[in-house]
Design an enzyme around this catalytic site. Structure first.
Site, PDB file in Angstrom:
ATOM      1  N   CYS A 280       0.812  -1.212   0.000  1.00 45.94           N
ATOM      2  CA  CYS A 280       0.000   0.000   0.000  1.00 45.94           C
ATOM      3  C   CYS A 280       0.849   1.266   0.000  1.00 45.94           C
ATOM      4  O   CYS A 280       0.321   2.372  -0.157  1.00 45.94           O
ATOM      5  CB  CYS A 280      -0.944   0.003   1.202  1.00 45.94           C
ATOM      6  SG  CYS A 280      -2.022  -1.433   1.196  1.00 45.94           S
TER       7      CYS A 280
ATOM      8  N   SER B  93     -10.896   0.505   4.355  1.00 52.40           N
ATOM      9  CA  SER B  93     -10.652   1.219   3.109  1.00 52.40           C
ATOM     10  C   SER B  93     -11.456   0.579   1.978  1.00 52.40           C
ATOM     11  O   SER B  93     -11.841  -0.587   2.043  1.00 52.40           O
ATOM     12  CB  SER B  93      -9.152   1.214   2.790  1.00 52.40           C
ATOM     13  OG  SER B  93      -8.627  -0.081   2.887  1.00 52.40           O
TER      14      SER B  93
ATOM     15  N   HIS C 154      -9.108   3.699  -2.028  1.00 55.27           N
ATOM     16  CA  HIS C 154      -7.775   3.130  -1.867  1.00 55.27           C
ATOM     17  C   HIS C 154      -7.381   2.255  -3.073  1.00 55.27           C
ATOM     18  O   HIS C 154      -7.311   1.034  -2.971  1.00 55.27           O
ATOM     19  CB  HIS C 154      -7.716   2.330  -0.560  1.00 55.27           C
ATOM     20  CG  HIS C 154      -6.350   1.820  -0.201  1.00 55.27           C
ATOM     21  ND1 HIS C 154      -5.184   2.438  -0.615  1.00 55.27           N
ATOM     22  CD2 HIS C 154      -5.954   0.744   0.538  1.00 55.27           C
ATOM     23  CE1 HIS C 154      -4.142   1.746  -0.132  1.00 55.27           C
ATOM     24  NE2 HIS C 154      -4.575   0.718   0.541  1.00 55.27           N
TER      25      HIS C 154
END
Lengths: 392, 392
Positions: free
Chosen positions: B84, B212, B339
């Site tokens: 991420c 997310s 996200h």
């Protein structure tokens, strides 16, 4: 500032059935740390080349896995990917990090485990992964792949410059001979020119003996400053990185200007030679990207060692063989040493480090002072070139 | 040397069914080029964050695809991946390339298209891809994933510091309110605290409103020197990158020293603030990694804005809301803006560029002068922090 290689290690390349990717990573990383004699706490970052771990090994974020597995989780980690050039790009980023003063000591690693059981990762998924390095929407999804693309380039080169089928096969014969001298290589048996020419064609003009192998392997090097290098290497075996280049070219084959030259390689080589301040004639030994027999011929032209179109005759005259004017792929290259994709570019640096430290045994180029490495990623979309010098 | 952001663009985040990943890339890249008013021939390199293109989109080597699609195939390209944190790492590499003098103008892009039809990419493959960001051999393969790991951390934080379920939910409520003000956000409806607290639990203590989103999105920025920035931005809207940090921590949760603090974030923040030469009190607005409601609380502690354990009360007192002492995630963050994994870190830079150029409209932090962005990759294995300043 100046950047030195103080540690180098690679695993044997091959079908490493008994090793997980984590074991390959720890073997290579610990090997490089041991070779450098450095405290792992001093390594501030890890740059890792890996192409397809999230399909082949169900594992992404391989650089963070590696720092943890190697007990250096404090280090900043990043994986880089640029198809078959991944390991070369990782090395360039590590070089830039030390040269710029951002870090004093970094590890660069390349790793790929491609031979995985079909009952763990189904064939279709593996093929999707392998194909993902070419433009999927416009070309890969329609069935084009590395073999068919490079076959197109080879045919065009034969048409434009009179390059012969025999010249291509001689690249493979030479590299398989070199591989027979390299204990790290996947294939250790020399193959005769006759056998290569008679082997089944997989994408004309390439026979099954003229393509890169499907390999597992890991390689790691440690880069640091001159001061630290002299402190660590009390044996005086210093290798200095004097040039680095990174070029770009079209990823989509259909919109490429030329099928016989890769601007990515031409530009990467020019950038690296300019930085190094030496000329092509100074280079004693080369590792370049022979993903197919033809590719080596195109590459030695694009790198500027011979005129465009003269790569075939230069090969035929034996100049690229051990003992020749410019030994190319003393490791056996991708067709004999092997081609664990993300590892390849870093593995080339390891081979050249051995050459410049006089540790290449049967394949040693006597007194080699300057070495060059080159990888090509995607069908010519990315290329990196590095020039190394035997240290003071 | 000094580095400036001269162009910024992001696509709307969401489920972009009508857009291929190539279309998202060209929209973001061309948008940033247009915003900068730069000739694309001057862009020398592209650093791209992308996590999982070779599974979600059957496409690896996305950076080379992008340079070709954007008509800048001359540029050196590389994709970086660190789960991420990918988009944040890409930005750091681009920053380093200009700061070190290696390049004068580069593009940084983050992209991910995660919502893909199940008949194109089977669910099992998609799940393998999503899971590949945690340690597969020791943890991911046994069923651990992002939700269960961060739930463990949250529970421990609640136990150690008395952080409450309500405080966690207040993070989500705030970010969804902020997202309602952001035209780029995936979710534009505010959600009440009551609804969040009553939503189904997916991994205790997190409800479905505290995680997310699964998003598609692309973001791009252009970095260059001060001289070039002043020449390009005749409107005087300059944004300067004054701090960059990249920290590491354990990828394997089982061997982590703490479940309530991430050394990766602590170290990245210290590195960035040291480079920037400013203090925590100077920061006016923050984008940080709220992959779960709890994560934002841990992050504002690890970033040094509040003492360890005080993130919950600080949130409850409203300080992180627009209009508060330290507005956090004005974009809506990962839980409302969205996200798209590889995009997120670069998208944060775009949001902060808008803030520092007074272009954030309804979510503008009045007169913001210093902004900070933060991403966390793997369960705390990688973190990058960047500090931006409104330019002269």
């Amino acid at each position: 500032r100046e950047v030195y290689i103080v540690g180098a290690y690679e695993t044997k390349h091959g079908i490493l059935k008994d090793k997980t990717i984590r074991q390959m990573i720890t073997e290579a990383g610990n090997g490089a740390i041991r070779d450098a004699g450095i405290d792992r706490k001093e390594i501030q970052a890890l740059y890792m080349g890996n192409y397809n771990g999230n399909i082949f090994n169900r594992q992404n974020t391989m650089a963070a896995l590696a720092t943890t597995a190697l007990g250096m989780q404090h280090a900043a980690s990043m994986r880089v990917e640029g198809a078959c050039a991944s390991g070369g790009i990782a090395f360039r980023q590590g070089f830039m990090a030390v040269a710029s003063g951002m870090y004093d000591a970094v590890m660069v690693m390349g790793v790929e485990k491609m031979n995985v059981p079909l009952d763990e990762v189904p064939l279709e998924e593996q093929l999707h992964g392998a194909q993902a390095g070419v433009d999927y929407i416009y070309e890969g999804g329609l069935g084009m792949n590395g073999s068919t693309m490079f076959a197109l380039f080879a045919n065009r080169h034969m048409y434009e410059y009179g390059t012969t089928r025999k010249q291509l096969a001689m690249v493979a014969e030479k590299n398989k001979y070199h591989g027979s001298l390299n204990p790290y290589a996947q294939k250790r048996k020399p193959v005769t020119l006759e056998k290569i020419l008679k082997s089944p064609i997989i994408a004309s003009p390439f026979s099954t003996q003229e393509v890169s192998l499907v390999s597992d392997g890991a390689a790691a090097v440690i880069l640091t400053t001159k001061e630290k290098a002299k402190e660590l290497r009390t044996d005086g075996k210093l290798v200095k990185v004097i040039g680095s280049g990174h070029g770009g070219g079209s990823f989509t084959v259909a919109v490429r200007e030329s099928a016989t030259s890769m601007p990515a390689t031409v530009n990467a080589a020019n950038e690296a030679f300019e930085m190094a301040g030496i000329s092509r004639e100074d280079i004693d030994v080369v590792e370049c990207h022979d993903c197919f027999s033809f590719t080596e011929i195109m590459n030695i032209e694009d790198l500027g060692f011979v005129e465009k179109g003269k790569g075939g005759p230069f090969t035929e005259e034996g100049h690229t063989r051990l003992g020749g004017k410019l030994p190319v792929n003393t490791s056996g290259g991708l067709s004999a040493k092997g081609h664990p994709i993300g590892c390849t570019g870093t593995g080339q640096i390891v081979e050249m480090t051995f050459q410049l430290r006089d540790e290449a045994e049967d394949r040693q180029v006597k007194g080699a002072e300057f070495a060059l490495t080159h990888v090509l990623g995607g069908p010519g979309a990315v290329s990196t070139v590095h020039i190394l010098q035997r240290g003071e």
